[in-house]
Design a protein around this motif. Structure first.
Motif, PDB file in Angstrom:
ATOM      1  N   TYR A   1      28.569  38.542  39.664  1.00  0.00           N
ATOM      2  CA  TYR A   1      28.944  39.697  38.839  1.00  0.00           C
ATOM      3  C   TYR A   1      28.006  40.866  39.070  1.00  0.00           C
TER       4      TYR A   1
ATOM      5  N   LYS B   1      31.387  42.826  35.838  1.00  0.00           N
ATOM      6  CA  LYS B   1      32.676  42.551  36.487  1.00  0.00           C
ATOM      7  C   LYS B   1      32.424  42.112  37.923  1.00  0.00           C
TER       8      LYS B   1
ATOM      9  N   SER C   1      37.065  40.439  35.059  1.00  0.00           N
ATOM     10  CA  SER C   1      36.165  40.174  33.938  1.00  0.00           C
ATOM     11  C   SER C   1      35.925  38.663  33.857  1.00  0.00           C
TER      12      SER C   1
ATOM     13  N   THR D   1      42.051  41.620  37.079  1.00  0.00           N
ATOM     14  CA  THR D   1      41.016  42.414  36.406  1.00  0.00           C
ATOM     15  C   THR D   1      40.731  41.929  34.989  1.00  0.00           C
TER      16      THR D   1
END
Lengths: 820, 227
Positions: free
Chosen positions: A175, A180, A186, A306
């Protein structure tokens, strides 16, 4: 012992950094560390033994970059086998006596998958599969997929691991500081996808230090029902006397990790900059603690690449418009493979406020699996909404689920054994949130109670496939009240019983309820409101219906699901735009008339209102004026007498540099609106397709992913009525030739933006000359010049879209005079 | 002091500090004239439209809409490494990757050090470009322009930090030079990016034909000449 057993009631301690220690041992920059498994096995064994001695339960083989892109098959197999052997040797030599496991380490291929990059998903799966197979043969005891910074790439690796082994699989993502993945996923969306595909442990590694990853891990712990892992860096790297140093000491590292262990973190190791010292410090902490139990979380999640969407809180709107049923224009798009039209429907619904798009592309005469995969990929390239794959074709369902980036919604199963046996295995493999219709071999029961019984049967059956209740959403079926006025009551009751009795989510295709009645919107939207009150979690609906959207926003505001009523307020601010099309057309053309009267005409007084609208790039006005004109004129007349002359005016202005590219495109866009109106009429009248001129095949050549220039040319060509076959970007040579032959195109347009891809252009031309000798080839793109075009054997270099149009017209005229 | 000047100055002074550093910038201000220029207007028209003295219908509005849409959806990352420059007997630079570029040699005349960097605004912009490529070509053009402007603005921001840092450390920064320019082949991208670990740390990968993904990524060399 299987690590899955061991980790039930123990912390699992992984190893620490490898790269930095190898550099200390003499690995040169640019040297591939995997080769050291063979050239310096003693160094690898020494480092891994140190980790085992420090307390690691799992050591990762030195195979981070061991993949078929970097090594040929023989070397790959040799390196992986040696790597596993080294780890085993380290285990034998280790002096400590705790449980020890050897993991096959798999890092990313280093290629970005389509649509972001140019690498195919299935190629990635095949590449990872090689590494997995060699690792399994060599005796790995688990598979550790790590440092993945793209969700689709992660799926490819996990799929390869699952399809080629029965080993436990741990999956760890890298990440960024924004919490993200590099391509936007996420933590919650990764949990949804990875759990759905049955990863055995999930979490994060690399990129940051433990403190910067707290937020990410907390999100994992909130949503995950499997153990969560963390393998962070020892802080951020810094230069000191020409060497990389990491600032976080073993003690600080262990203190930070301890906080997360108290919150439920179960599997811990270190990445860049961590040493056996860091691992030892973590082990000391773990020895004094009881692991927090891993609990089953009851979230119903789906995800895109996403974000995740959760069912069971605020109601979820699923847009129903990507569906050919009863839509002639949509059927036409499917038959003509007009993906752009389908994407347009998706994006319009997204703008209208839906959270999920239903995708149904079933039509008897098309290849549904192929089409569904194509539409899924194309939609996911332009929209970040999760999708609901809506098909009765099991092959299409599997192909769609496989290609989907995230955890999809699956529409649907029902109480029929045959259907459950076909669909549930797919969901068990690829993950999914399944719509279950409460009908069975005997049809749809009339009573709510019977529908609930079917729901119970489905829940039981799903459990046998390892699919939890939270991954089911029941559709108790809305039937029209025009046939049976008790139908809505039964449905509402069933919604209530399933939601509150069985405690499972519910969904409905609400509009069926009003079938056969006048002004259906009134009944449908009221029914929607009543069902929401009974606990409906989602609706498959038409988001262009103002009445439905009114109900949705009002319901959320009234049910304390809309903080400070902000969603409601911003919805109402957009309301005037959502006035039905009919009334807008009238007011639009009136206003347009007034403004054009006050504007001097572009050329002479002969320029009509519609032409003026196109020249000025007024899209909406063009559409409305065309609609008006179509009432009294033939489509072909409007195109010939209005649209083409208007385009000629803009084209000339562009050539004279009075207007520039953006303005040319605005006019083209406006013209497109006129064509869209014409197409609608043609689709209604069934007289087969729009009037077109000669075919034109266009493509960006193999290896090149620049699309805009080509799209501009395509748009303008289409405006001029050419039957453009757009093959897209990065198109293999033979595909272009095949299409030219298929449509017998007199001309092919090729685009390349890079000097490195001009050879592909040259090859395409060569192939065309051999197999389709009648074809003229024009080329364009940033690096091309007339000279360059000549040198690769093209017939014409076209500087811009207008030149291409002129060339195509020239060829057409020559052809016509030959024939005439 | 703006941006990362003191950090970069430290790295310049720390002799032989060949460790890749990663920075994340705040979004630079949008330069509308540049954005319009990248979308196809000549500089004078672009400037006039941006100033509002040329009212081409809808142009400024649409360009502004594009800029607004991507706001907050981009990241502004730079990875850089400072290396000591050596030359072979013919005077070509010995860099961590092989090349025989006359132009780079000229550009780097008298430079004892070089900053190798990669910059990217992330893959978010590509999503927008793709989205409009399929549905609204005009908007795609503005998105493309917007991405180009954003990437260029990031490079300029970093470059000006390097200039200032160089000045503080007693160096002069030469103009930046990118693979693919002149006679420096684009094929050096592969080693260039792996040198900066740009795949793993910044998400920049290379396609078959040496195109970078995300598309709005830049690599370049800045020569540092001791004053």
């Amino acid at each position: 012992m299987d690590i899955r057993e061991y980790m039930k009631d123990h912390f699992v301690i992984l190893d620490g950094g490898m790269g930095t220690l190898l550099q200390e041992a003499g690995l040169q920059p640019g040297e591939l560390p995997e080769r050291w498994n063979v050239t310096h096995p003693e160094e690898i064994v020494r480092i891994q033994k140190n980790y085992f001695d420090a307390g690691s339960n799992v050591v990762l083989s030195n195979t981070f970059g061991a993949n078929g892109l970097k090594f040929d098959d023989d070397e790959l197999k040799t390196l992986i086998t040696a790597a596993i052997e080294n780890a085993k040797k380290a285990r034998e030599e280790s002096i400590s006596d705790h449980e020890k496991f050897i993991a096959l380490d798999i890092g990313p291929l280093g290629k970005l998958l389509k649509p972001y990059g140019d690498y195919e998903f299935e190629d990635a799966v095949a590449m990872y599969a090689k590494t997995v197979r060699y690792g399994v043969e060599a005796g790995a005891e688990l598979i550790f997929i790590e440092t993945m910074n793209d969700s689709y790439d992660t799926k490819a690796a996990l799929l390869a691991a699952k399809e080629n082994s029965n080993l436990p699989v741990f999956v760890s993502n890298a990440y960024g500081s924004d919490g993200k993945l590099m391509t936007g996923a996420s933590p919650a969306s990764m949990v949804a996808m990875l759990e759905g595909m049955h990863a055995d442990a999930i979490g994060a590694n690399c990129s940051l230090g433990p403190d910067q990853l707290i937020g990410v891990i907390e999100e994992y712990l909130e949503y995950s029902s499997v153990p969560v892992l963390l393998k962070p860096n020892a802080g951020l790297p810094r230069a000191e006397n020409g060497k990389t140093v990491f600032d976080v000491t073993p003690e600080e590292f262990a203190d930070s990790i301890e906080k997360l262990m108290k919150k439920g973190l179960r599997i811990i190791g270190g990445c860049c900059g961590t040493t056996p010292g860091h691992i030892k410090a973590v082990c000391d902490k773990a020895a004094e603690m009881e692991p927090v139990p891993v609990t089953e979380k009851e979230f119903s999640l789906i995800s895109s690449y996403t974000h995740a969407v959760e069912f069971g809180k605020a109601p979820i709107l699923i847009g129903e418009r990507i569906n050919p049923t009863g839509k002639k224009r949509f059927k036409q798009a499917l038959r003509e493979n007009d993906i752009d039209y389908i994407l347009g429907e998706g994006l319009k619904q997204q703008d209208a406020g839906v959270q999920v798009l239903d995708v149904n592309v079933g039509l008897p005469e098309i290849n549904e699996p192929e089409m569904l995969v194509n539409v899924v990929k194309e939609l996911q390239a332009v929209s970040d909404l999760p999708l609901q794959l809506d098909t009765t074709d099991t092959a299409a369902m599997e192909a769609g689920l496989r290609a989907y980036n995230g955890k999809a919604m699956v529409n649907s199963v029902n109480g029929k054994d045959e259907v459950m046996d076909a669909v549930f295995p797919l969901v068990a493999k690829y993950g999914g949130f399944v719509v279950a219709l409460t009908l069975d071999e005997d049809g749809i029961p009339a009573t709510a109670e019977k529908r609930v019984q079917i729901a119970e049967k489905i829940i039981k059956r799903a459990a046998e496939f390892g699919i939890a209740k939270k991954d089911l959403i029941f559709d108790p079926l809305a039937m029209t009240i025009s046939a049976d006025t008790t139908a809505a009551l039964a449905t509402m009751k069933a919604v209530h019983m399933i939601r509150h009795g069985l405690e499972v989510n519910t969904s409905l295709g609400v509009s069926n309820v009003s079938f056969g009645l006048p002004v259906r919107n009134i009944i449908t939207s009221t029914f929607f409101a009543l069902c929401l009150e009974e606990g409906l979690s989602a609706a498959i609906m038409n988001p262009y219906s103002t009445e439905m959207m009114n109900v949705y926003y009002a319901f959320k505001a009234l049910h304390d699901m809309d903080e400070n009523c902000m969603d409601y307020i911003s919805y109402t601010e957009k309301l005037p735009e959502m006035v039905p099309a009919g009334s807008q057309a009238a007011s639009g053309s009136a206003a347009g008339g007034a403004s054009s009267a006050s504007q001097p005409a572009q050329n002479e007084s002969s320029v009509s209102e519609l032409q003026n609208a196109i020249v000025r790039g007024l899209k909406e006005k063009t559409g409305n004026l065309t609609k008006e004109l179509l009432k009294e004129n033939k489509p072909i007349e409007i195109i010939q007498n209005e649209v083409i002359p208007a385009l000629n005016i803009v084209g000339e202005q562009f050539e004279k540099k009075k207007v520039y590219l953006p303005q040319l495109l605005m006019a083209a866009d406006a013209a497109k609106a006129a064509f869209e109106e014409v197409k609608l009429i043609m689709a209604e009248s069934d007289d087969g397709g729009a009037p077109t001129r000669s075919p034109f095949v266009i493509a960006t050549v193999h290896g090149d992913i620049h699309d805009i220039g080509k799209n501009i040319v395509k748009l303008i060509l289409e405006n001029y009525g050419f039957a453009v076959s757009d093959l897209g970007k990065d198109v293999p040579e033979q595909d272009i030739v095949d299409e030219a032959i298929r449509v017998h195109a007199p001309v092919v347009g090729l685009s390349a933006l890079m000097t490195t891809t001009v050879p592909a252009m040259e090859n395409t031309i060569k192939l065309l000359r051999e197999q389709a000798p009648w074809v003229k080839v024009c080329v364009g793109g940033a690096v091309l010049t007339q000279e360059y075009a000549d040198s690769i054997g093209a017939d014409r270099y076209c500087r811009d879209a207008m030149e291409t149009v002129r060339y195509a017209e020239e060829l057409e005229a020559a052809m016509n005079s030959e024939n005439g | 002091m703006s941006g990362f000047v003191s950090k970069i100055a430290d790295d310049i002074e720390n002799d032989g500090a060949a460790v890749t550093q990663y920075l994340e910038y705040e979004p630079p201000e949008v330069n509308m004239t540049e954005l319009l220029r990248y979308s196809g207007f000549p500089l004078i028209r672009a400037k006039a439209i941006a100033d509002g003295t040329d009212d081409a219908p809808d142009v400024l509005e649409t360009a502004e809409k594009a800029a607004k849409l991507v706001e907050g959806k981009l990241s502004f990352k730079v990875g850089y490494k400072i290396v000591t420059v050596k030359r072979d007997e013919e005077g070509f630079l010995i860099l961590p990757f092989q090349q025989h570029s006359e132009k780079l040699k000229m550009n780097m005349k008298d430079c004892g050090k070089a900053v190798l960097f990669a910059a990217t605004i992330g893959s978010g912009i590509d999503m927008f470009i793709r989205r409009y490529e399929r549905t609204d070509t005009k908007m795609a053009l503005y998105m493309q322009a917007c991405g180009a402007e954003r990437a260029e603005a990031l490079c300029n921001k970093f470059n000006s930090d390097v200039k200032e840092a160089a000045r503080l450390s007693g160096y002069k920064a030469h103009p930046r030079y990118s693979p693919g320019f002149g006679d420096l082949p684009i094929t050096v991208q592969k080693e260039f990016l792996s040198l900066l670990d740009a795949g793993r740390r910044m998400g920049i990968t290379l396609g078959e034909s040496f195109l970078m993904a995300p598309s709005k990524s830049v690599t370049a060399i800045i020569g540092l000449e001791r004053l």
